[in-house]
Design a protein around this motif. Structure first.
Motif: not given
Length: 159
Positions: A77-102
């Motif tokens: 298994t190859v594992r990739i992990e990113v640890a940061d100092a923010s306590s905000r949970a990651p939130v998957p978003r639903c975006v429309d087709g014109d959005a440049t991110g998310g």
């Protein structure tokens, strides 16, 4: 099985995403995963998405960690992990087709065999894993991990 564990400190600067991709490519090559392998690009894309999330959404330094199997045979298994100092949970978003991110976490969810996150003392860690499987040179694919098809040494699941 031996595993190479390496890490890179990331500054909260968008230019760090490119640096993280270049660094990860050299580490993949050092573990026997060729840059010309199609799914090496998947690993780099996953690195890019996780580092981008940390840089753009937290404003804090982060640490990119890679756990790369050194064995050339057998399942790993190859594992990739990113640890940061923010306590905000990651939130998957639903975006429309014109959005440049998310779409970053949707990409991670679609490309990785597993992903998740956990709180740490000083923030959080977001991780994903790809299963690398043995395949014979004459076989286009082989079964791995509960019947998931393997392509060029990595497991994937069509969604």
């Amino acid at each position: 099985m031996q595993v190479l564990q390496v890490q890179l400190e990331i500054r909260p600067d968008p230019a760090e995403v490119g640096r993280a991709r270049r660094w990860a490519r050299t580490r993949l090559a050092g573990s026997g995963i060729g840059a010309d392998e199609p799914l090496a690009e998947t690993l780099i894309l996953l690195v890019s998405e996780l580092v981008t999330n940390a840089v753009v959404h937290t404003g804090h330094p982060a640490v990119l960690r890679l756990s790369l199997p050194l064995a050339t045979t057998g399942e790993a298994t190859v594992r990739i992990e990113v640890a940061d100092a923010s306590s905000r949970a990651p939130v998957p978003r639903c975006v429309d087709g014109d959005a440049t991110g998310g779409r970053g976490l949707a990409l991670v969810d679609g490309l990785a065999d597993r992903w998740g996150w956990s709180r740490e003392d000083t923030g959080k860690s977001i991780w994903c894993e790809l299963d690398r499987c043995t395949s014979s040179p004459n076989a286009a694919s082989t079964a791995c991990g509960g019947g998931v098809a393997a392509f060029q040494g990595f497991a994937y699941e069509a969604v």
